[in-house]
Design a protein around this motif. Sequence first.
Motif, mmCIF file in Angstrom:
data_model
loop_
_atom_site.group_PDB
_atom_site.id
_atom_site.type_symbol
_atom_site.label_atom_id
_atom_site.label_comp_id
_atom_site.label_asym_id
_atom_site.label_seq_id
_atom_site.Cartn_x
_atom_site.Cartn_y
_atom_site.Cartn_z
ATOM 1 N N THR A 8 0.765 -1.206 -0.127
ATOM 2 C CA THR A 8 0.010 -0.134 0.046
ATOM 3 C C THR A 8 0.833 1.288 -0.081
ATOM 4 O O THR A 8 0.505 2.207 -0.625
ATOM 5 C CB THR A 8 -0.979 0.095 1.325
ATOM 6 N N THR A 9 1.867 1.195 0.732
ATOM 7 C CA THR A 9 2.903 2.320 0.682
ATOM 8 C C THR A 9 3.513 2.767 -0.454
ATOM 9 O O THR A 9 3.345 4.010 -1.132
ATOM 10 C CB THR A 9 4.222 2.287 1.878
ATOM 11 N N ILE A 10 3.833 1.826 -0.962
ATOM 12 C CA ILE A 10 4.427 1.763 -2.642
ATOM 13 C C ILE A 10 3.422 2.655 -3.543
ATOM 14 O O ILE A 10 3.596 3.636 -4.121
ATOM 15 C CB ILE A 10 5.040 0.592 -3.077
ATOM 16 N N LYS A 11 2.470 1.776 -3.312
ATOM 17 C CA LYS A 11 1.309 2.359 -4.298
ATOM 18 C C LYS A 11 0.876 3.921 -4.072
ATOM 19 O O LYS A 11 0.603 4.606 -5.119
ATOM 20 C CB LYS A 11 -0.162 1.540 -4.194
ATOM 21 N N LYS A 12 0.897 4.208 -2.740
ATOM 22 C CA LYS A 12 0.484 5.699 -2.560
ATOM 23 C C LYS A 12 1.675 6.558 -2.542
ATOM 24 O O LYS A 12 1.614 7.651 -3.116
ATOM 25 C CB LYS A 12 0.272 5.715 -1.086
ATOM 26 N N CYS A 13 2.963 5.910 -2.298
ATOM 27 C CA CYS A 13 4.093 7.131 -2.421
ATOM 28 C C CYS A 13 4.950 7.241 -3.728
ATOM 29 O O CYS A 13 5.543 8.268 -3.925
ATOM 30 C CB CYS A 13 5.144 6.446 -1.289
ATOM 31 N N ILE A 14 4.622 6.194 -4.699
ATOM 32 C CA ILE A 14 5.632 6.317 -6.019
ATOM 33 C C ILE A 14 4.776 7.688 -6.697
ATOM 34 O O ILE A 14 5.736 8.490 -6.855
ATOM 35 C CB ILE A 14 5.338 5.113 -6.890
ATOM 36 N N PRO A 15 3.650 8.033 -6.903
ATOM 37 C CA PRO A 15 3.375 9.137 -7.593
ATOM 38 C C PRO A 15 3.683 10.388 -6.859
ATOM 39 O O PRO A 15 4.152 11.462 -7.522
ATOM 40 C CB PRO A 15 1.764 8.962 -7.494
#
Lengths: 512, 64
Positions: free
Chosen positions: A368-375
Amino acid sequence: MTLELSFVNWLLAILPVIVLLFCLLALKWEASCAGAASWLSAILIAIFRFGADAQLIALANSKGMSLSVYVLLIIWTAIFLYNVADSAKAIKTIGDKISALTDNRSLLALLLAWGFTSVLQGLAGFGVPVAVVAPIMVAMGFPPLVAVSACLLGHSWSISFGSMGSSYNTIQLVTSIPGEVIAPQMALLFAVAIFATGFEVLYIEGKGSAIKRGAVPVLCAAVIMSFLLWLMTYLNMSQLATLIAAVGGCGFLALWASRHRSEKQKSAEKPLMSFHLAAAPYYMVIAITLIAQLPPIKAVVGSLGWGLDYPAVTTAFGYTAEAVVEYSKIKFFSHPAPILLFSALVGGALYIRKGKTDIGVYRRALKTTIKKCIPTSVGISTMVMMALIMGDSGMTNMIAQGIAKVCGNFYPLLSPFIGVLGSFITGSNTNSNIMFGLLQYQTGLLIGVSGVLLAAAQSVGGSLGVSMAPSTIMMGAANVGLDGQETTIMRKTMKFCLLNALLVGIVVFIAA
Amino acid sequence: MAKMSAWSKKNRMNLLKLAFLLILAGFICAYIGGTAMRTALINLSFVLFGGSMLALLPLLTIKK
């Protein structure tokens, strides 16, 4: 040979900001794409008009990424910690506990939209407060428009020192003002915003009658929150200032609310876990941060860290970006990221041990962190590199000179509005500080006003401006099912946000 | 709703990840090239940064 201050040069200097604004608002590109477009425009203008060479651009880009890494590490680990707690349903437990405190709706709105959102901002931030609290309020029967507007405004005082101080760290980094100098001034300006946002949440919830019902608790809580905010900055623990102030305010409101608690609330259903277990990782963040501040500990581990050295660079027109040693140094024992990561890992282990979740909690949280933080990371990186190119090639200095020449002595009044503009454009207090922090500081020096005061006004304005930022509003609207009604929400928050910026501006103008 | 091609929509996260990785790689080259005055590395950093911008191109959309 120097580049003279002319309208054309000034316009070119500010063009990357206009490009960003145009791409975000007119073309409605996502932040990462708009950031890239403005970054490219900054590179081209720096080379072809401001005399930057390839080395200067490369080093400015590298500095921008050094700064981005500093900020992104906080974002990634704060969101990871939040996701670990959320995955174990600890956030729900904390929210439910607050909801069960009273049946007085004005107090509940204050507790959730003014207090709990700010606690979450202190812990995680980056949109989490609105995303978490607004749906809880809707589930409790508040109209969606009230819930999302109240949350957006209610936590707008808490952003600069929130997220373990990422915006506050940024204003220090871009202006080179020590934290212990700028933080108390920011705290004093934020006191104005704390009082104003408390009353605004009441007004949004129930207009005049809610203000009558809630005036006394708002005033008392605002005094407590303002004092705690200032105290934490005075003690040089600014990274915890929002958290402690918000917890103090919430604690007071909870005590006040307990006087209005009905029998129904007293017999509320059993929570999934105890409040203290749910909050354990956050207790740990506070404890480790406090321990790391102890003088003997600080003396031993305080200097351990990582930072890159940069040589001085000069444009063809003679504008020099000074050499820096250990630029945006990440101190291993005082940077929030290691503390947040450690707390997330230990907190997760505690939840697992108590049977509240399974070992997969880390994997789910990371995903979830990667999904939220990449953009967010791409957006921040490109915008920070743009800001550093503008700074190192003399474009920011040119903008500051132009504004100072036109506004003169009235500039301090407008100073918070520039912070608001930065947040409105980028949706982030951190990005606003990166974009305009140095400009405000330099403008202050040019017009003979305290650069520290204007840098503080910048960060406070940037914090307030998040409440009317399109990207934040879109996220809030999506969370309460108001997609397509972003303009309605913006109309509701904009007038209060601009009023708050004006109030802060008046204080800055008087103090300047 | 955003007007985004099915391919872009499907690969949005991968494109963003690619852009971010290219920016990180560009960062390293820019630092080493900029501090040691190595033109080849500086140019490589521009190529990598340019690549990251290209990775973002398919994400350009006009939202309603």
